[in-house]
Design a protein around this motif. Structure first.
Motif, PDB file in Angstrom:
ATOM      1  N   GLY A  97     -30.984  38.999  -3.007  1.00 21.85           N
ATOM      2  CA  GLY A  97     -30.526  39.274  -1.650  1.00 21.85           C
ATOM      3  C   GLY A  97     -31.359  40.344  -0.964  1.00 21.85           C
TER       4      GLY A  97
ATOM      5  N   ALA B  70     -29.780  38.423   4.052  1.00 23.44           N
ATOM      6  CA  ALA B  70     -30.114  37.073   3.596  1.00 23.44           C
ATOM      7  C   ALA B  70     -30.101  37.049   2.075  1.00 23.44           C
TER       8      ALA B  70
ATOM      9  N   ARG C 133     -30.672  31.601  -3.863  1.00 24.87           N
ATOM     10  CA  ARG C 133     -30.401  31.285  -5.254  1.00 24.87           C
ATOM     11  C   ARG C 133     -31.734  30.896  -5.861  1.00 24.87           C
TER      12      ARG C 133
ATOM     13  N   SER D 257     -31.504  27.573  -2.552  1.00 27.69           N
ATOM     14  CA  SER D 257     -30.561  27.540  -1.433  1.00 27.69           C
ATOM     15  C   SER D 257     -30.507  28.925  -0.777  1.00 27.69           C
ATOM     16  N   THR D 258     -30.415  28.910   0.549  1.00 27.76           N
ATOM     17  CA  THR D 258     -30.520  30.157   1.307  1.00 27.76           C
ATOM     18  C   THR D 258     -29.287  30.424   2.156  1.00 27.76           C
ATOM     19  N   TYR D 259     -29.067  31.696   2.453  1.00 21.24           N
ATOM     20  CA  TYR D 259     -27.899  32.141   3.199  1.00 21.24           C
ATOM     21  C   TYR D 259     -28.336  33.277   4.112  1.00 21.24           C
ATOM     22  N   TYR D 260     -27.745  33.325   5.316  1.00 20.13           N
ATOM     23  CA  TYR D 260     -28.158  34.321   6.301  1.00 20.13           C
ATOM     24  C   TYR D 260     -26.960  34.936   7.006  1.00 20.13           C
TER      25      TYR D 260
ATOM     26  N   ASP E 177     -25.302  36.074  10.456  1.00 19.57           N
ATOM     27  CA  ASP E 177     -25.393  35.466  11.792  1.00 19.57           C
ATOM     28  C   ASP E 177     -26.397  36.214  12.673  1.00 19.57           C
TER      29      ASP E 177
ATOM     30  N   LYS F 113     -29.934  34.814  11.721  1.00 22.15           N
ATOM     31  CA  LYS F 113     -30.146  33.370  11.567  1.00 22.15           C
ATOM     32  C   LYS F 113     -31.051  32.854  12.676  1.00 22.15           C
TER      33      LYS F 113
ATOM     34  N   VAL G  55     -24.836  33.358  -5.191  1.00 16.32           N
ATOM     35  CA  VAL G  55     -25.063  34.266  -4.070  1.00 16.32           C
ATOM     36  C   VAL G  55     -23.727  34.782  -3.550  1.00 16.32           C
ATOM     37  N   THR G  56     -23.672  36.063  -3.260  1.00 18.93           N
ATOM     38  CA  THR G  56     -22.561  36.619  -2.499  1.00 18.93           C
ATOM     39  C   THR G  56     -23.146  37.470  -1.378  1.00 18.93           C
ATOM     40  N   ARG G  57     -22.318  37.781  -0.405  1.00 17.96           N
ATOM     41  CA  ARG G  57     -22.750  38.608   0.715  1.00 17.96           C
ATOM     42  C   ARG G  57     -22.267  40.045   0.567  1.00 17.96           C
TER      43      ARG G  57
END
Length: 123
Positions: free
Chosen positions: A35, A49, A52, A57-60, A62, A65, A103-105
């Protein structure tokens, strides 16, 4: 022991781009989530962001983004954060972090952290 070393920060103008790098060592990272977090003066550390490592795989958040892109290079054991269309509100110390699993935020879920790197965006 996992070590994370960030690089690539600096001072830029609004609208410019920067790419942060995080070199990871000490483990095989296939089971890890990586992260990027940031902390502005007087504010709490916040999620930016994550990726994994195995699946990519991705995460953002807001707020980034469409402007930021996280990626990884398996051969170099490096995670990148490409930051485009930077805004003054992106000014912060940016941290790379790692955890085993999904993944966690939530920053307390990450147990390995880099030293942080300053990104300053002038108006």
């Amino acid at each position: 022991q996992v070590q994370l070393v960030e690089s690539g920060g600096g001072l830029v103008q609004a609208g410019d781009s920067l790419r942060l790098s995080c070199v990871a060592s000490g483990r095989t990272f296939n089971n890890y989530a990586m992260g990027w977090f940031r902390q502005a003066p007087g504010k709490e550390r916040e999620f930016v962001a994550a990726i994994r490592w195995s699946a990519g795989s991705t995460y953002y958040a807001d707020s980034v983004k469409g402007r930021f892109t996280i990626s990884r290079d398996n051969a170099k054991n490096t995670v990148y954060l490409q930051m485009n269309s930077l805004k003054p509100e992106d000014t912060a110390v940016y941290y790379c972090a790692a955890r085993i699993g999904v993944v966690t935020r939530n920053n307390p879920d990450y147990d390995c952290w880099g030293q942080g790197i300053q990104v300053t965006v002038s108006a």
